[in-house]
Scaffold this motif. Structure first.
Motif, PDB file in Angstrom:
ATOM      1  N   ALA A 140       0.655  -0.898  -0.244  1.00  0.00           N
ATOM      2  CA  ALA A 140       0.303   0.088  -0.074  1.00  0.00           C
ATOM      3  C   ALA A 140       1.332   1.352   0.163  1.00  0.00           C
ATOM      4  N   SER A 141       2.215   1.157   0.435  1.00  0.00           N
ATOM      5  CA  SER A 141       2.836   2.329   0.820  1.00  0.00           C
ATOM      6  C   SER A 141       3.676   2.932  -0.743  1.00  0.00           C
ATOM      7  N   ALA A 142       3.629   2.074  -1.700  1.00  0.00           N
ATOM      8  CA  ALA A 142       4.129   2.281  -3.028  1.00  0.00           C
ATOM      9  C   ALA A 142       3.555   3.409  -3.685  1.00  0.00           C
ATOM     10  N   LYS A 143       5.072   3.702  -4.403  1.00  0.00           N
ATOM     11  CA  LYS A 143       4.758   5.231  -5.241  1.00  0.00           C
ATOM     12  C   LYS A 143       4.711   5.065  -6.882  1.00  0.00           C
ATOM     13  N   LYS A 144       3.521   5.511  -8.033  1.00  0.00           N
ATOM     14  CA  LYS A 144       3.600   5.147  -8.583  1.00  0.00           C
ATOM     15  C   LYS A 144       3.715   4.102  -9.410  1.00  0.00           C
ATOM     16  N   VAL A 145       2.684   3.755  -9.356  1.00  0.00           N
ATOM     17  CA  VAL A 145       2.150   2.499  -9.712  1.00  0.00           C
ATOM     18  C   VAL A 145       1.663   2.185 -11.025  1.00  0.00           C
ATOM     19  N   GLU A 146       2.538   1.220 -12.104  1.00  0.00           N
ATOM     20  CA  GLU A 146       1.978   0.690 -12.901  1.00  0.00           C
ATOM     21  C   GLU A 146       0.930  -0.422 -13.156  1.00  0.00           C
ATOM     22  N   GLU A 147       0.397  -0.843 -14.033  1.00  0.00           N
ATOM     23  CA  GLU A 147       0.273  -2.319 -13.965  1.00  0.00           C
ATOM     24  C   GLU A 147      -0.090  -2.605 -15.340  1.00  0.00           C
ATOM     25  N   LYS A 148       0.296  -3.906 -16.014  1.00  0.00           N
ATOM     26  CA  LYS A 148       0.318  -4.246 -17.456  1.00  0.00           C
ATOM     27  C   LYS A 148      -0.201  -5.520 -17.176  1.00  0.00           C
ATOM     28  N   ALA A 149      -1.015  -5.987 -17.796  1.00  0.00           N
ATOM     29  CA  ALA A 149      -1.133  -7.529 -18.348  1.00  0.00           C
ATOM     30  C   ALA A 149      -0.342  -7.778 -19.061  1.00  0.00           C
ATOM     31  N   ILE A 150       0.078  -9.109 -18.433  1.00  0.00           N
ATOM     32  CA  ILE A 150       0.972  -9.514 -19.486  1.00  0.00           C
ATOM     33  C   ILE A 150       0.353 -10.511 -20.538  1.00  0.00           C
ATOM     34  N   THR A 151       0.686 -10.958 -21.555  1.00  0.00           N
ATOM     35  CA  THR A 151      -0.136 -12.113 -22.436  1.00  0.00           C
ATOM     36  C   THR A 151       0.999 -12.890 -23.983  1.00  0.00           C
ATOM     37  N   ALA A 152       1.340 -13.001 -23.255  1.00  0.00           N
ATOM     38  CA  ALA A 152       2.740 -13.570 -23.704  1.00  0.00           C
ATOM     39  C   ALA A 152       2.316 -15.003 -24.744  1.00  0.00           C
ATOM     40  N   ALA A 153       2.870 -15.872 -25.910  1.00  0.00           N
ATOM     41  CA  ALA A 153       1.909 -16.144 -26.580  1.00  0.00           C
ATOM     42  C   ALA A 153       2.903 -17.573 -25.316  1.00  0.00           C
ATOM     43  N   PRO A 154       2.247 -18.645 -25.567  1.00  0.00           N
ATOM     44  CA  PRO A 154       2.351 -19.749 -25.136  1.00  0.00           C
ATOM     45  C   PRO A 154       3.682 -21.050 -25.148  1.00  0.00           C
ATOM     46  N   VAL A 155       4.095 -21.196 -23.954  1.00  0.00           N
ATOM     47  CA  VAL A 155       4.645 -21.739 -24.508  1.00  0.00           C
ATOM     48  C   VAL A 155       5.245 -23.238 -25.684  1.00  0.00           C
ATOM     49  N   THR A 156       5.113 -23.807 -26.292  1.00  0.00           N
ATOM     50  CA  THR A 156       4.718 -25.155 -27.144  1.00  0.00           C
ATOM     51  C   THR A 156       5.796 -25.675 -27.430  1.00  0.00           C
ATOM     52  N   SER A 157       7.534 -25.308 -26.989  1.00  0.00           N
ATOM     53  CA  SER A 157       8.984 -25.848 -26.744  1.00  0.00           C
ATOM     54  C   SER A 157       8.580 -27.375 -26.913  1.00  0.00           C
ATOM     55  N   ASP A 158       7.312 -28.140 -25.420  1.00  0.00           N
ATOM     56  CA  ASP A 158       7.954 -29.228 -25.116  1.00  0.00           C
ATOM     57  C   ASP A 158       7.025 -29.939 -25.342  1.00  0.00           C
ATOM     58  N   LEU A 159       5.599 -29.973 -25.851  1.00  0.00           N
ATOM     59  CA  LEU A 159       4.571 -31.039 -26.265  1.00  0.00           C
ATOM     60  C   LEU A 159       5.417 -31.036 -27.746  1.00  0.00           C
ATOM     61  N   PRO A 160       4.136 -32.468 -27.671  1.00  0.00           N
ATOM     62  CA  PRO A 160       4.116 -32.988 -29.434  1.00  0.00           C
ATOM     63  C   PRO A 160       4.159 -31.799 -30.059  1.00  0.00           C
ATOM     64  N   PHE A 161       3.699 -32.817 -31.524  1.00  0.00           N
ATOM     65  CA  PHE A 161       3.618 -31.687 -32.766  1.00  0.00           C
ATOM     66  C   PHE A 161       2.343 -31.457 -33.089  1.00  0.00           C
ATOM     67  N   GLU A 162       1.808 -32.965 -33.035  1.00  0.00           N
ATOM     68  CA  GLU A 162       0.246 -32.491 -33.215  1.00  0.00           C
ATOM     69  C   GLU A 162      -0.215 -31.449 -31.803  1.00  0.00           C
ATOM     70  N   LEU A 163      -0.427 -31.441 -30.694  1.00  0.00           N
ATOM     71  CA  LEU A 163      -0.785 -30.973 -29.744  1.00  0.00           C
ATOM     72  C   LEU A 163      -0.275 -29.204 -29.958  1.00  0.00           C
ATOM     73  N   ALA A 164       0.939 -29.125 -30.269  1.00  0.00           N
ATOM     74  CA  ALA A 164       1.637 -27.814 -29.954  1.00  0.00           C
ATOM     75  C   ALA A 164       1.504 -27.352 -31.187  1.00  0.00           C
ATOM     76  N   LYS A 165       0.812 -27.808 -32.353  1.00  0.00           N
ATOM     77  CA  LYS A 165       0.184 -27.557 -33.615  1.00  0.00           C
ATOM     78  C   LYS A 165      -0.944 -26.557 -33.578  1.00  0.00           C
ATOM     79  N   ALA A 166      -1.972 -27.583 -32.565  1.00  0.00           N
ATOM     80  CA  ALA A 166      -3.307 -27.030 -32.302  1.00  0.00           C
ATOM     81  C   ALA A 166      -3.122 -25.623 -31.621  1.00  0.00           C
ATOM     82  N   MET A 167      -3.003 -25.898 -31.060  1.00  0.00           N
ATOM     83  CA  MET A 167      -2.683 -25.150 -29.572  1.00  0.00           C
ATOM     84  C   MET A 167      -1.881 -23.914 -30.617  1.00  0.00           C
ATOM     85  N   LYS A 168      -1.079 -23.797 -31.590  1.00  0.00           N
ATOM     86  CA  LYS A 168      -0.657 -21.911 -32.394  1.00  0.00           C
ATOM     87  C   LYS A 168      -2.335 -21.787 -33.265  1.00  0.00           C
TER      88      LYS A 168
END
Length: 201
Positions: free
Chosen positions: A41-69
């Motif tokens: 509560a004591s913080a000053k000059k507060v800024e807030e941003k929503a992060i919507t980064a691309a989902p990480v698909t590198s560890d997923l099986p190819f078929e699933l990663a392709k559909a997810m993307k």
């Protein structure tokens, strides 16, 4: 904190949180802090941003990663909703990576309507396709048509991002105090002898 370290910290936060809020604030000691947890509560000059980064698909099986993307899945739910629980269970059992948005306020309802939903929940988006209400057969057909495997192929370590409000609340920005504007000439030193203003010998 210099700009290089600020960008490094931001990059790390982006890579860890696919769907989160990022906060920046200045502490009482003047130190700038970046975090994914709300500031004190004591913080000053507060800024807030929503992060919507691309989902990480590198560890997923190819078929699933392709559909997810190509056809990302988003589930809109609300509290005390048995159909929402059933919808969540279906996605989890089938191993569908998804983002969950909760609808609990008027702002959330407005956001739901913006993306094409009505007031019937759960609401599912698979790429550009949308379904209101839960019907297992219709949901499975839509997911199959989008290329998602019928049986879970998710690694055991995979976790969907935590649910967040459909319309995340923004922190009120502090009112900037208007500093008096001073004329450059008024700040200059008085002239000595025949020296121009601002010069002394």
């Amino acid at each position: 904190m210099n700009k290089r370290w600020s960008w490094l910290l931001l990059s790390l936060l982006f890579s860890v949180n696919a769907h989160a809020q990022l906060y920046k604030w200045v502490g009482q000691d003047g130190k700038v802090t970046y975090s994914d947890t709300p500031p004190p509560a004591s913080a000053k000059k507060v800024e807030e941003k929503a992060i919507t980064a691309a989902p990480v698909t590198s560890d997923l099986p190819f078929e699933l990663a392709k559909a997810m993307k190509a056809q990302p899945v988003t589930l809109y739910t609300t509290s005390k909703c048995n159909a929402c629980d059933s919808a969540r269970s279906l996605l989890n059992a089938r191993g569908i990576p998804y983002a969950e948005k909760t609808v609990n306020s008027n702002e959330d309802i407005a956001r739901l309507q913006q993306v094409g939903g009505d007031k019937q929940l759960p609401f599912l988006t698979v790429g550009r396709n949308k379904l209101s209400g839960f019907e297992a057969e219709a949901w499975n057909i839509l997911l199959g048509n989008a290329g998602y495997p019928e049986n879970s192929q998710l690694p055991a370590s995979y976790r969907n991002p935590p649910a967040q409000a459909a319309a995340p609340k923004k922190l009120a920005e502090p009112k900037a105090s208007a500093a008096p504007v001073q004329d450059a000439a008024s700040d200059s030193l008085p002239a000595a002898g025949n020296a121009p203003p601002g010069f002394r010998f």
